[in-house]
Scaffold this motif. Sequence first.
Motif, PDB file in Angstrom:
ATOM      1  N   UNK A  33       4.403  48.649  73.674  1.00 10.58           N
ATOM      2  CA  UNK A  33       4.680  49.513  72.541  1.00 10.58           C
ATOM      3  C   UNK A  33       4.309  48.795  71.259  1.00 10.58           C
ATOM      4  N   UNK A  34       3.899  49.521  70.236  1.00 11.27           N
ATOM      5  CA  UNK A  34       3.546  48.864  68.971  1.00 11.27           C
ATOM      6  C   UNK A  34       4.763  48.267  68.290  1.00 11.27           C
ATOM      7  N   UNK A  35       4.552  47.155  67.591  1.00 12.67           N
ATOM      8  CA  UNK A  35       5.635  46.538  66.830  1.00 12.67           C
ATOM      9  C   UNK A  35       5.982  47.386  65.609  1.00 12.67           C
ATOM     10  N   UNK A  36       4.945  47.877  64.943  1.00 10.76           N
ATOM     11  CA  UNK A  36       5.142  48.632  63.704  1.00 10.76           C
ATOM     12  C   UNK A  36       4.148  49.782  63.660  1.00 10.76           C
ATOM     13  N   UNK A  37       4.625  50.905  63.166  1.00  6.91           N
ATOM     14  CA  UNK A  37       3.747  52.059  62.949  1.00  6.91           C
ATOM     15  C   UNK A  37       3.862  52.463  61.489  1.00  6.91           C
ATOM     16  N   UNK A  38       2.731  52.538  60.805  1.00  3.03           N
ATOM     17  CA  UNK A  38       2.699  52.953  59.405  1.00  3.03           C
ATOM     18  C   UNK A  38       1.671  54.071  59.263  1.00  3.03           C
ATOM     19  N   UNK A  39       2.148  55.310  59.303  1.00  4.31           N
ATOM     20  CA  UNK A  39       1.228  56.432  59.251  1.00  4.31           C
ATOM     21  C   UNK A  39       0.314  56.415  60.458  1.00  4.31           C
ATOM     22  N   UNK A  40      -1.012  56.461  60.258  1.00  2.91           N
ATOM     23  CA  UNK A  40      -1.939  56.443  61.389  1.00  2.91           C
ATOM     24  C   UNK A  40      -2.202  55.044  61.934  1.00  2.91           C
ATOM     25  N   UNK A  41      -1.614  54.018  61.313  1.00  2.00           N
ATOM     26  CA  UNK A  41      -1.873  52.635  61.708  1.00  2.00           C
ATOM     27  C   UNK A  41      -0.752  52.106  62.595  1.00  2.00           C
ATOM     28  N   UNK A  49      -4.815  45.879  65.989  1.00  2.00           N
ATOM     29  CA  UNK A  49      -4.423  46.940  65.054  1.00  2.00           C
ATOM     30  C   UNK A  49      -5.215  48.188  65.406  1.00  2.00           C
ATOM     31  N   UNK A  50      -4.548  49.305  65.585  1.00  2.00           N
ATOM     32  CA  UNK A  50      -5.242  50.562  65.893  1.00  2.00           C
ATOM     33  C   UNK A  50      -5.010  51.557  64.770  1.00  2.00           C
ATOM     34  N   UNK A  51      -5.993  52.426  64.593  1.00  2.00           N
ATOM     35  CA  UNK A  51      -5.919  53.428  63.525  1.00  2.00           C
ATOM     36  C   UNK A  51      -6.312  54.767  64.124  1.00  2.00           C
ATOM     37  N   UNK A  52      -5.431  55.748  64.007  1.00  2.00           N
ATOM     38  CA  UNK A  52      -5.677  57.062  64.599  1.00  2.00           C
ATOM     39  C   UNK A  52      -6.503  57.908  63.642  1.00  2.00           C
ATOM     40  N   UNK A  53      -7.668  58.357  64.100  1.00  2.00           N
ATOM     41  CA  UNK A  53      -8.511  59.245  63.309  1.00  2.00           C
ATOM     42  C   UNK A  53      -8.147  60.691  63.629  1.00  2.00           C
ATOM     43  N   UNK A  54      -8.019  61.506  62.599  1.00  2.00           N
ATOM     44  CA  UNK A  54      -7.688  62.914  62.785  1.00  2.00           C
ATOM     45  C   UNK A  54      -8.922  63.755  62.458  1.00  2.00           C
ATOM     46  N   UNK A  55      -9.363  64.579  63.391  1.00  2.00           N
ATOM     47  CA  UNK A  55     -10.513  65.427  63.125  1.00  2.00           C
ATOM     48  C   UNK A  55     -10.477  66.661  64.025  1.00  2.00           C
ATOM     49  N   UNK A  58     -14.950  68.399  66.902  1.00  2.00           N
ATOM     50  CA  UNK A  58     -15.532  68.408  68.221  1.00  2.00           C
ATOM     51  C   UNK A  58     -16.437  67.228  68.496  1.00  2.00           C
ATOM     52  N   UNK A  59     -17.484  67.422  69.329  1.00  2.00           N
ATOM     53  CA  UNK A  59     -18.343  66.311  69.781  1.00  2.00           C
ATOM     54  C   UNK A  59     -18.969  65.498  68.649  1.00  2.00           C
ATOM     55  N   UNK A  60     -19.368  66.153  67.554  1.00  2.00           N
ATOM     56  CA  UNK A  60     -19.998  65.416  66.453  1.00  2.00           C
ATOM     57  C   UNK A  60     -19.036  64.396  65.858  1.00  2.00           C
ATOM     58  N   UNK A  61     -17.806  64.802  65.646  1.00  4.39           N
ATOM     59  CA  UNK A  61     -16.816  63.875  65.092  1.00  4.39           C
ATOM     60  C   UNK A  61     -16.490  62.764  66.076  1.00  4.39           C
ATOM     61  N   UNK A  62     -16.418  63.115  67.368  1.00  2.44           N
ATOM     62  CA  UNK A  62     -16.176  62.097  68.395  1.00  2.44           C
ATOM     63  C   UNK A  62     -17.277  61.057  68.380  1.00  2.44           C
ATOM     64  N   UNK A  63     -18.514  61.502  68.220  1.00  2.84           N
ATOM     65  CA  UNK A  63     -19.654  60.583  68.235  1.00  2.84           C
ATOM     66  C   UNK A  63     -19.572  59.584  67.095  1.00  2.84           C
ATOM     67  N   UNK A  64     -19.280  60.077  65.889  1.00  5.53           N
ATOM     68  CA  UNK A  64     -19.173  59.174  64.739  1.00  5.53           C
ATOM     69  C   UNK A  64     -18.012  58.204  64.925  1.00  5.53           C
ATOM     70  N   UNK A  65     -16.895  58.697  65.445  1.00  8.88           N
ATOM     71  CA  UNK A  65     -15.742  57.820  65.672  1.00  8.88           C
ATOM     72  C   UNK A  65     -16.090  56.723  66.679  1.00  8.88           C
ATOM     73  N   UNK A  66     -16.802  57.080  67.732  1.00  9.71           N
ATOM     74  CA  UNK A  66     -17.172  56.103  68.760  1.00  9.71           C
ATOM     75  C   UNK A  66     -18.119  55.054  68.199  1.00  9.71           C
ATOM     76  N   UNK A  67     -19.114  55.499  67.401  1.00 11.85           N
ATOM     77  CA  UNK A  67     -20.075  54.560  66.834  1.00 11.85           C
ATOM     78  C   UNK A  67     -19.447  53.704  65.737  1.00 11.85           C
ATOM     79  N   UNK A  68     -18.476  54.269  65.020  1.00 16.84           N
ATOM     80  CA  UNK A  68     -17.759  53.470  64.021  1.00 16.84           C
ATOM     81  C   UNK A  68     -16.969  52.354  64.708  1.00 16.84           C
ATOM     82  N   UNK A  69     -16.408  52.658  65.869  1.00 16.01           N
ATOM     83  CA  UNK A  69     -15.693  51.623  66.632  1.00 16.01           C
ATOM     84  C   UNK A  69     -16.660  50.514  67.066  1.00 16.01           C
ATOM     85  N   UNK A  70     -17.874  50.918  67.449  1.00 15.48           N
ATOM     86  CA  UNK A  70     -18.888  49.929  67.813  1.00 15.48           C
ATOM     87  C   UNK A  70     -19.229  49.045  66.626  1.00 15.48           C
ATOM     88  N   UNK A  71     -19.354  49.664  65.440  1.00 22.97           N
ATOM     89  CA  UNK A  71     -19.682  48.895  64.236  1.00 22.97           C
ATOM     90  C   UNK A  71     -18.567  47.899  63.908  1.00 22.97           C
TER      91      UNK A  71
END
Length: 233
Positions: A33-41, A49-55, A58-71
Amino acid sequence: MTTYSASYQGDQWEIRKVSLDPETMTPETVLMEPDTIAGPTAYWPDGTTSYVLAFKGGPSSWTIADEAETAIAALEAIQSGEEIGKELLQAYTRGVRQLEMRLTALKEELLLYAREPGPSGKARLTFRELGDELRQHHTTVAERHQRIVDGDTADWRRWVTHNTDRAALYVNGGEPPRPPEAPREHETGVFDSSEEPGKVLARCRCGWSGPAGTNTVTASRQGKDHERNPLDA
Protein backbone atom coordinates in the motif's frame (compact mmCIF):
# COMPACT_ATOMS: atom_id res chain seq x y z
CA MET A 1 -8.12 -0.81 -5.55
CA THR A 2 -5.83 -0.01 -8.47
CA THR A 3 -5.73 -2.60 -11.23
CA TYR A 4 -3.21 -3.07 -14.03
CA SER A 5 -3.58 -4.74 -17.40
CA ALA A 6 -2.40 -8.35 -17.40
CA SER A 7 -1.00 -7.78 -20.90
CA TYR A 8 1.53 -5.24 -19.63
CA GLN A 9 4.95 -6.88 -19.39
CA GLY A 10 6.99 -4.02 -17.95
CA ASP A 11 9.29 -4.45 -14.95
CA GLN A 12 7.86 -1.61 -12.87
CA TRP A 13 4.87 -3.59 -11.60
CA GLU A 14 4.74 -7.23 -10.61
CA ILE A 15 1.69 -8.89 -12.17
CA ARG A 16 0.20 -11.61 -9.99
CA LYS A 17 -3.14 -13.31 -9.45
CA VAL A 18 -4.61 -12.48 -6.07
CA SER A 19 -7.08 -14.82 -4.37
CA LEU A 20 -10.09 -13.17 -2.74
CA ASP A 21 -11.64 -14.22 0.55
CA PRO A 22 -15.03 -15.71 -0.47
CA GLU A 23 -16.83 -14.04 2.45
CA THR A 24 -15.33 -10.56 2.53
CA MET A 25 -14.21 -10.45 -1.14
CA THR A 26 -10.94 -8.85 -0.03
CA PRO A 27 -7.45 -10.01 -1.08
CA GLU A 28 -6.11 -12.88 1.01
CA THR A 29 -2.58 -11.71 0.20
CA VAL A 30 -1.40 -8.45 1.74
CA LEU A 31 -0.42 -6.13 -1.11
CA MET A 32 1.89 -3.17 -0.90
CA GLU A 33 0.00 0.00 0.00
CA PRO A 34 1.23 3.55 -0.60
CA ASP A 35 2.71 5.44 2.33
CA THR A 36 1.14 8.73 1.27
CA ILE A 37 -1.46 9.78 -1.26
CA ALA A 38 -1.69 13.41 -2.35
CA GLY A 39 -4.34 13.87 -5.01
CA PRO A 40 -3.28 11.85 -8.07
CA THR A 41 0.20 11.24 -6.60
CA ALA A 42 1.09 8.20 -4.49
CA TYR A 43 4.37 7.50 -2.68
CA TRP A 44 5.22 3.81 -2.21
CA PRO A 45 7.44 2.05 0.38
CA ASP A 46 9.90 0.90 -2.32
CA GLY A 47 10.68 4.52 -3.25
CA THR A 48 8.47 4.59 -6.37
CA THR A 49 6.24 7.57 -7.02
CA SER A 50 3.15 7.03 -9.19
CA TYR A 51 0.89 9.63 -10.75
CA VAL A 52 -2.62 8.82 -11.95
CA LEU A 53 -3.49 10.36 -15.31
CA ALA A 54 -7.17 11.13 -15.89
CA PHE A 55 -8.44 11.07 -19.47
CA LYS A 56 -11.48 10.13 -21.56
CA GLY A 57 -9.89 10.10 -24.99
CA GLY A 58 -9.59 6.38 -25.53
CA PRO A 59 -6.68 4.76 -27.43
CA SER A 60 -5.04 8.06 -28.44
CA SER A 61 -4.74 9.20 -24.84
CA TRP A 62 -3.52 5.75 -23.77
CA THR A 63 -0.80 5.91 -26.41
CA ILE A 64 0.52 9.28 -25.24
CA ALA A 65 0.42 8.14 -21.61
CA ASP A 66 2.37 4.98 -22.47
CA GLU A 67 5.00 6.88 -24.47
CA ALA A 68 5.29 9.52 -21.75
CA GLU A 69 6.07 6.72 -19.30
CA THR A 70 8.78 5.52 -21.69
CA ALA A 71 10.24 9.03 -21.83
CA ILE A 72 10.32 9.21 -18.00
CA ALA A 73 12.05 5.82 -17.84
CA ALA A 74 14.60 7.01 -20.41
CA LEU A 75 15.21 10.19 -18.44
CA GLU A 76 15.80 8.28 -15.22
CA ALA A 77 18.07 5.78 -17.00
CA ILE A 78 20.21 8.59 -18.41
CA GLN A 79 20.38 10.37 -15.06
CA SER A 80 21.28 7.19 -13.18
CA GLY A 81 24.55 6.81 -15.08
CA GLU A 82 24.03 3.06 -15.43
CA GLU A 83 24.68 1.22 -18.70
CA ILE A 84 21.58 0.92 -20.91
CA GLY A 85 21.37 -2.27 -22.97
CA LYS A 86 21.04 -2.09 -26.75
CA GLU A 87 17.43 -3.26 -27.00
CA LEU A 88 16.27 -1.02 -24.16
CA LEU A 89 18.18 1.93 -25.65
CA GLN A 90 16.46 1.34 -28.98
CA ALA A 91 13.07 1.17 -27.26
CA TYR A 92 13.73 4.41 -25.37
CA THR A 93 14.83 6.20 -28.54
CA ARG A 94 11.85 4.94 -30.52
CA GLY A 95 9.35 5.85 -27.80
CA VAL A 96 10.74 9.36 -27.32
CA ARG A 97 10.71 9.97 -31.09
CA GLN A 98 7.08 8.84 -31.38
CA LEU A 99 6.03 10.99 -28.44
CA GLU A 100 7.84 13.99 -29.91
CA MET A 101 6.03 13.59 -33.25
CA ARG A 102 2.64 13.24 -31.58
CA LEU A 103 3.25 16.31 -29.42
CA THR A 104 4.38 18.32 -32.45
CA ALA A 105 1.16 17.42 -34.27
CA LEU A 106 -0.88 18.29 -31.17
CA LYS A 107 0.94 21.61 -30.71
CA GLU A 108 0.26 22.61 -34.30
CA GLU A 109 -3.40 21.59 -34.03
CA LEU A 110 -3.66 23.91 -31.02
CA LEU A 111 -2.11 26.63 -33.20
CA LEU A 112 -4.79 26.09 -35.84
CA TYR A 113 -7.55 26.00 -33.24
CA ALA A 114 -6.27 29.17 -31.56
CA ARG A 115 -6.48 31.09 -34.85
CA GLU A 116 -9.98 29.87 -35.68
CA PRO A 117 -12.95 32.10 -34.80
CA GLY A 118 -14.33 31.45 -31.35
CA PRO A 119 -17.82 32.27 -30.02
CA SER A 120 -17.08 35.99 -30.42
CA GLY A 121 -16.33 35.55 -34.12
CA LYS A 122 -12.68 36.52 -33.60
CA ALA A 123 -9.58 34.35 -33.37
CA ARG A 124 -9.23 32.78 -29.92
CA LEU A 125 -5.60 33.94 -29.53
CA THR A 126 -3.56 36.57 -31.35
CA PHE A 127 -0.25 35.66 -32.97
CA ARG A 128 1.51 37.71 -30.29
CA GLU A 129 -0.19 35.72 -27.52
CA LEU A 130 0.73 32.47 -29.27
CA GLY A 131 4.31 33.68 -29.70
CA ASP A 132 4.54 34.35 -25.96
CA GLU A 133 3.41 30.82 -25.12
CA LEU A 134 5.59 29.15 -27.78
CA ARG A 135 8.61 31.36 -27.01
CA GLN A 136 8.79 32.36 -30.67
CA HIS A 137 8.47 35.69 -32.47
CA HIS A 138 4.89 36.27 -33.54
CA THR A 139 5.91 36.55 -37.20
CA THR A 140 7.50 33.09 -37.02
CA VAL A 141 4.27 31.70 -35.58
CA ALA A 142 2.21 33.45 -38.25
CA GLU A 143 4.42 32.08 -41.02
CA ARG A 144 4.15 28.52 -39.70
CA HIS A 145 0.38 28.90 -39.40
CA GLN A 146 0.14 29.99 -43.03
CA ARG A 147 2.20 27.02 -44.19
CA ILE A 148 -0.11 24.65 -42.30
CA VAL A 149 -3.17 26.29 -43.84
CA ASP A 150 -1.54 25.89 -47.26
CA GLY A 151 -1.23 22.14 -46.67
CA ASP A 152 2.12 21.67 -44.89
CA THR A 153 0.61 19.93 -41.89
CA ALA A 154 2.45 17.93 -39.23
CA ASP A 155 3.24 14.32 -40.14
CA TRP A 156 0.95 12.92 -37.48
CA ARG A 157 -1.91 15.43 -37.75
CA ARG A 158 -4.17 12.68 -39.06
CA TRP A 159 -3.52 10.76 -35.84
CA VAL A 160 -4.58 13.77 -33.76
CA THR A 161 -7.77 14.44 -35.74
CA HIS A 162 -8.76 10.85 -36.50
CA ASN A 163 -12.54 10.26 -36.17
CA THR A 164 -13.22 13.95 -35.52
CA ASP A 165 -14.84 16.73 -37.55
CA ARG A 166 -11.44 18.42 -37.75
CA ALA A 167 -10.00 15.67 -39.96
CA ALA A 168 -11.45 17.30 -43.09
CA LEU A 169 -10.08 20.76 -42.32
CA TYR A 170 -6.93 22.20 -43.93
CA VAL A 171 -6.25 19.17 -46.12
CA ASN A 172 -7.22 18.27 -49.69
CA GLY A 173 -8.80 21.65 -50.20
CA GLY A 174 -10.58 21.57 -46.85
CA GLU A 175 -11.58 24.98 -45.57
CA PRO A 176 -10.93 26.27 -42.05
CA PRO A 177 -14.00 26.88 -39.90
CA ARG A 178 -15.84 30.09 -40.62
CA PRO A 179 -17.17 32.50 -37.98
CA PRO A 180 -20.65 31.57 -36.79
CA GLU A 181 -23.31 33.87 -38.21
CA ALA A 182 -25.79 35.27 -35.73
CA PRO A 183 -29.40 34.70 -36.84
CA ARG A 184 -30.90 37.78 -38.43
CA GLU A 185 -33.99 39.26 -36.85
CA HIS A 186 -35.57 39.87 -40.26
CA GLU A 187 -35.13 37.10 -42.83
CA THR A 188 -37.87 36.46 -45.38
CA GLY A 189 -38.86 33.73 -47.80
CA VAL A 190 -41.68 33.06 -50.26
CA PHE A 191 -44.30 30.49 -49.25
CA ASP A 192 -47.61 29.14 -50.54
CA SER A 193 -50.61 30.85 -48.99
CA SER A 194 -52.51 28.56 -46.65
CA GLU A 195 -55.67 30.71 -46.92
CA GLU A 196 -55.73 31.37 -50.66
CA PRO A 197 -54.81 28.28 -52.72
CA GLY A 198 -52.70 29.03 -55.77
CA LYS A 199 -51.25 32.20 -54.32
CA VAL A 200 -47.93 32.95 -52.63
CA LEU A 201 -46.73 35.47 -50.09
CA ALA A 202 -43.56 36.57 -48.30
CA ARG A 203 -43.08 35.76 -44.62
CA CYS A 204 -40.43 36.93 -42.14
CA ARG A 205 -39.08 35.19 -39.07
CA CYS A 206 -40.26 38.22 -37.05
CA GLY A 207 -43.89 37.30 -37.83
CA TRP A 208 -44.56 39.76 -40.65
CA SER A 209 -46.21 38.50 -43.83
CA GLY A 210 -46.94 40.29 -47.08
CA PRO A 211 -50.07 40.33 -49.22
CA ALA A 212 -50.94 37.16 -51.13
CA GLY A 213 -50.40 37.21 -54.88
CA THR A 214 -49.70 35.01 -57.86
CA ASN A 215 -46.21 36.31 -58.69
CA THR A 216 -43.29 34.85 -56.70
CA VAL A 217 -40.93 37.58 -57.94
CA THR A 218 -43.22 40.28 -56.57
CA ALA A 219 -43.56 38.43 -53.24
CA SER A 220 -39.77 38.07 -52.98
CA ARG A 221 -39.30 41.79 -53.70
CA GLN A 222 -41.82 42.66 -50.98
CA GLY A 223 -39.90 40.46 -48.56
CA LYS A 224 -36.55 42.11 -49.38
CA ASP A 225 -38.16 45.55 -48.94
CA HIS A 226 -39.31 44.42 -45.48
CA GLU A 227 -35.81 43.23 -44.56
CA ARG A 228 -34.36 46.62 -45.52
CA ASN A 229 -37.09 48.69 -43.89
CA PRO A 230 -38.99 46.53 -41.38
CA LEU A 231 -40.56 49.55 -39.69
CA ASP A 232 -42.26 50.61 -42.93
CA ALA A 233 -44.06 47.31 -43.34
